[in-house]
Design an enzyme around this catalytic site. Structure first.
Site, PDB file in Angstrom:
ATOM      1  N   CYS B  88      43.554  61.289  27.183  1.00  0.00           N
ATOM      2  CA  CYS B  88      44.536  61.288  28.277  1.00  0.00           C
ATOM      3  C   CYS B  88      44.901  62.720  28.662  1.00  0.00           C
ATOM      4  CB  CYS B  88      45.752  60.443  27.875  1.00  0.00           C
ATOM      5  SG  CYS B  88      46.733  59.918  29.299  1.00  0.00           S
ATOM      6  N   HIS B 203      43.584  55.211  25.427  1.00  0.00           N
ATOM      7  CA  HIS B 203      44.209  55.668  24.180  1.00  0.00           C
ATOM      8  C   HIS B 203      43.724  54.856  22.979  1.00  0.00           C
ATOM      9  CE1 HIS B 203      47.507  58.291  25.729  1.00  0.00           C
ATOM     10  NE2 HIS B 203      47.346  57.574  26.828  1.00  0.00           N
ATOM     11  N   GLU B 205      44.225  55.403  19.917  1.00  0.00           N
ATOM     12  CA  GLU B 205      45.270  55.330  18.871  1.00  0.00           C
ATOM     13  C   GLU B 205      46.272  54.208  19.165  1.00  0.00           C
ATOM     14  OE1 GLU B 205      45.249  57.413  21.293  1.00  0.00           O
ATOM     15  OE2 GLU B 205      47.301  57.800  21.998  1.00  0.00           O
TER      16      GLU B 205
END
Lengths: 78, 231
Positions: B88, B203, B205
């Site tokens: 990002c 993302h 994560e």
């Protein structure tokens, strides 16, 4: 000395914000607007130096504009 | 001994803690926070640039972060072939730094988009993508994720297998225009020519535990583990 830097997206790069503003003008009845780009104006006050223009160019290339998507123009004032 | 994974923090980063958690949740990987004002990276096995914001993202996203003191060391690490992943805002920083081609523009519809997308994995094998499943469900959360590159760059990215992730439609099929943000060729993630620097808008994560709705993102961290173990 003073300098003004104009930064704008290159032609062909999608500019959704400009498109929205243009659409706004159209819906207000300003149908004559054929294109519109939203750019940035950056005003700088600088110490006088002989290589000022060269250094302004470096500022544009390195930070003020991203030349992948933007073009820039420098105007030097008094 | 665990592998040392440096996770940078810029002023405004807000996914760095999640990223460290995802790294530490991967066997053999150990996350180490590195503040942007440091000039020394130490001797990491990989460097990750998290999502969020940086320096208010004034001027352009990532434009000022790219000149953070730590970035010289990151450039050196990347140019020596070390694995680097930008997620990002981290992806935006890497393009601004010239470590990855192209740029991220405002989303086509001028909206912040926060949703889980279906990604197609393709392209060359990298430290972060080798062995990944063909499709993954991973969230995006950005306002400026509209990938742009000129035609020559696009041809090169496509021809050299540097497109690593592409937005697919909800059924997991390739469909022109499937990118919710307007990205050219529906590109969600790329790598550099050498393949060691990777950038992606989604993302991983945020998809690293079933409790988050998807654990598909774990595969990227497992891939890094496998890459470092095989080295």
């Amino acid at each position: 000395m003073n300098a003004r830097v104009f930064v704008n997206l290159k032609p062909g790069v999608l500019d959704p914000a400009a498109k929205a503003v243009q659409g706004g003008l159209h819906s207000m009845g300003f149908g004559e607007v054929q294109s519109l780009r939203l750019g940035k104006v950056i005003d700088l006050k600088l110490e006088d130096r002989p290589d000022a223009e060269e250094r302004l160019k470096a500022m544009c290339e390195k930070l003020l504009a991203n030349t992948v998507i933007e073009s820039y123009r420098i105007e030097i004032g008094d | 001994m665990a592998f040392d994974v440096a996770v940078l923090t810029f002023p405004g980063s807000n996914c760095d803690a999640d990223l460290r958690w995802a790294v530490n949740n991967t066997p053999e990987l150990s996350a180490r926070a590195v503040w942007h004002k440091e000039t020394d990276l130490g001797a990491p096995d990989a460097v990750l640039l998290p999502g969020g914001f940086s320096y208010g993202d004034y001027l352009r996203c990532g434009a000022i972060a790219r000149f953070s003191p730590i970035m010289n060391a990151v450039m050196e690490f990347a140019n020596s072939g070390g694995p680097v992943l930008g997620i990002c805002n981290g992806f935006q920083v890497l393009t601004e730094a010239g470590l990855l081609p192209g740029a991220l523009l405002s989303n086509r519809d001028q909206k912040f988009i926060c949703e889980t997308v279906v990604l197609g994995k393709e392209g060359k094998d990298t430290a972060f993508t080798k062995g990944l499943p063909e499709t993954l469900r991973i969230p995006i959360a950005h306002h400026d994720g509209n990938f742009f590159a000129d035609q020559d760059t696009l041809d090169r990215l496509e021809g050299e297998g540097q497109v690593l992730f592409r937005y697919l439609n909800a059924q997991g099929e390739r469909q022109s225009g499937a990118a919710p943000n307007g990205s050219v060729h529906d590109i969600a993630g790329i790598c550099n020519a050498a393949g060691n620097v990777v950038g992606m808008m989604p993302h991983p994560e945020r998809a690293s535990d079933p409790a988050l709705g998807s654990a598909d993102g774990r595969a990227l961290f497992s891939a890094l583990q496998g890459f470092l173990e095989a080295k």
